[in-house]
Design a protein around this motif. Structure first.
Motif, PDB file in Angstrom:
ATOM      1  N   THR A 131       0.827  -1.205   0.000  1.00  0.00           N
ATOM      2  CA  THR A 131       0.000   0.000   0.000  1.00  0.00           C
ATOM      3  C   THR A 131       0.863   1.257   0.000  1.00  0.00           C
ATOM      4  N   ALA A 132       2.041   1.167   0.630  1.00  0.00           N
ATOM      5  CA  ALA A 132       2.954   2.310   0.665  1.00  0.00           C
ATOM      6  C   ALA A 132       3.590   2.572  -0.693  1.00  0.00           C
ATOM      7  N   GLY A 133       3.527   1.576  -1.589  1.00  0.00           N
ATOM      8  CA  GLY A 133       4.070   1.772  -2.925  1.00  0.00           C
ATOM      9  C   GLY A 133       5.350   1.024  -3.228  1.00  0.00           C
ATOM     10  N   PHE A 134       5.762   0.127  -2.327  1.00  0.00           N
ATOM     11  CA  PHE A 134       6.962  -0.657  -2.596  1.00  0.00           C
ATOM     12  C   PHE A 134       6.687  -1.648  -3.726  1.00  0.00           C
ATOM     13  N   THR A 182       9.107  -5.399  -1.580  1.00  0.00           N
ATOM     14  CA  THR A 182       8.181  -5.752  -0.500  1.00  0.00           C
ATOM     15  C   THR A 182       8.575  -7.057   0.158  1.00  0.00           C
ATOM     16  N   VAL A 183       8.845  -8.063  -0.662  1.00  0.00           N
ATOM     17  CA  VAL A 183       9.196  -9.381  -0.118  1.00  0.00           C
ATOM     18  C   VAL A 183      10.537  -9.319   0.602  1.00  0.00           C
ATOM     19  N   ARG A 184      11.489  -8.585   0.035  1.00  0.00           N
ATOM     20  CA  ARG A 184      12.817  -8.501   0.652  1.00  0.00           C
ATOM     21  C   ARG A 184      12.752  -7.787   1.997  1.00  0.00           C
ATOM     22  N   PHE A 219      12.408  -7.742   7.913  1.00  0.00           N
ATOM     23  CA  PHE A 219      11.634  -7.239   9.049  1.00  0.00           C
ATOM     24  C   PHE A 219      11.228  -8.363   9.995  1.00  0.00           C
ATOM     25  N   ILE A 220      10.654  -9.422   9.443  1.00  0.00           N
ATOM     26  CA  ILE A 220      10.182 -10.522  10.278  1.00  0.00           C
ATOM     27  C   ILE A 220      11.359 -11.254  10.940  1.00  0.00           C
ATOM     28  N   GLN A 225      14.838   3.445   0.016  1.00  0.00           N
ATOM     29  CA  GLN A 225      14.521   2.672  -1.205  1.00  0.00           C
ATOM     30  C   GLN A 225      13.222   3.149  -1.832  1.00  0.00           C
ATOM     31  N   LEU A 226      12.233   3.446  -1.004  1.00  0.00           N
ATOM     32  CA  LEU A 226      10.947   3.917  -1.531  1.00  0.00           C
ATOM     33  C   LEU A 226      11.101   5.275  -2.213  1.00  0.00           C
TER      34      LEU A 226
END
Length: 238
Positions: free
Chosen positions: A140-143, A148-150, A155-156, A229-230
């Motif tokens: 949703t942020a636009g990544f 996003t997956v990376r 993050f997790i 990055q974004l």
């Protein structure tokens, strides 16, 4: 052949335990968490769990196939605890920060359970909800999808890795934990500048910071990298 797990609706029809308690997966998980807190992972067995619930140990197999299933359920329960009350605000950085801090806090509040579950993939509802939420915040942020997956992966894994590290310290006997924390004052702070100049100059700050979790700092560094990055992606697209 794996043991058959009885459907939830049939479990509810079971008679109460000897003490009058009606078993449920939630009750079993809560009892297992208490046992882990009091006795550690070595104290969590089907027999002991049955005794704590005042139920025949064989009854537990109506809910779980074996002791690995409760382990996965415990991990999922901790994630559910973290997500309880969280709602996305639309500010991706604030949302990821909140999710990360919540998950980390939920695990370190149960150190023994964290050591048992942080490396596991449960595939259960709360874990799936957390993964969906993180991925949705990033998209949703636009990544772009690869980013996003990376970022999700980093993050997790970072969140769970710090949870495991911090839980390992908290799970130590209190004497050992205090000895480790005191090492920054009793040893590091007394090193001479002639042999260890960098440690000597940093000693007062090390004594303060090294007894706390580095997770909030590491999380902000990850978010800084993601934001850069974004912005770079937006500049290239424009």
């Amino acid at each position: 052949m794996p043991k058959r797990v009885v459907p939830e609706e049939k479990r509810r029809r079971r008679r109460p335990t000897r003490s009058g308690t009606v078993l449920s997966e939630r009750l079993i998980v809560e009892t297992a968490l208490r046992m882990l807190r009091e006795h550690g992972s070595a104290g969590l067995t089907v027999r002991r769990l049955g005794l704590a619930l005042d139920a025949d140990p064989s009854t537990l197999y109506r809910y779980f196939r074996g002791m690995d299933d409760p382990t996965l359920a415990i991990g999922d329960a901790l994630i559910g605890q973290a997500l309880r009350g969280w709602r996305p605000t639309g500010e991706w950085r604030a949302d990821l920060r909140a999710v990360g801090l919540r998950i980390h806090a939920a695990y370190v509040s149960h150190p023994q359970a964290a050591l048992l579950t942080t490396s596991r993939v449960t595939g259960r509802p709360n874990e799936l909800a957390a993964d969906e939420a993180v991925l949705d915040v990033l998209r949703t942020a636009g990544f772009p999808l690869p980013d996003t997956v990376r970022i999700y992966h980093a993050f997790i894994d970072q969140t769970l890795a710090f949870a495991a590290l911090d839980a390992a310290s908290l799970a130590l006997p209190s004497d050992s934990l205090h000895a480790d924390e005191d090492m920054w004052r009793s040893t590091y702070a007394r090193l001479p500048r002639t042999t260890h100049p960098r440690i000597a100059e940093a000693a007062p700050l090390l004594a303060t910071r090294m007894v706390t979790s580095a997770y909030p700092t590491a999380l902000e560094m990850l978010l800084d990298s993601a934001q850069a990055q974004l912005q770079a992606h937006g500049a290239a697209a424009g």
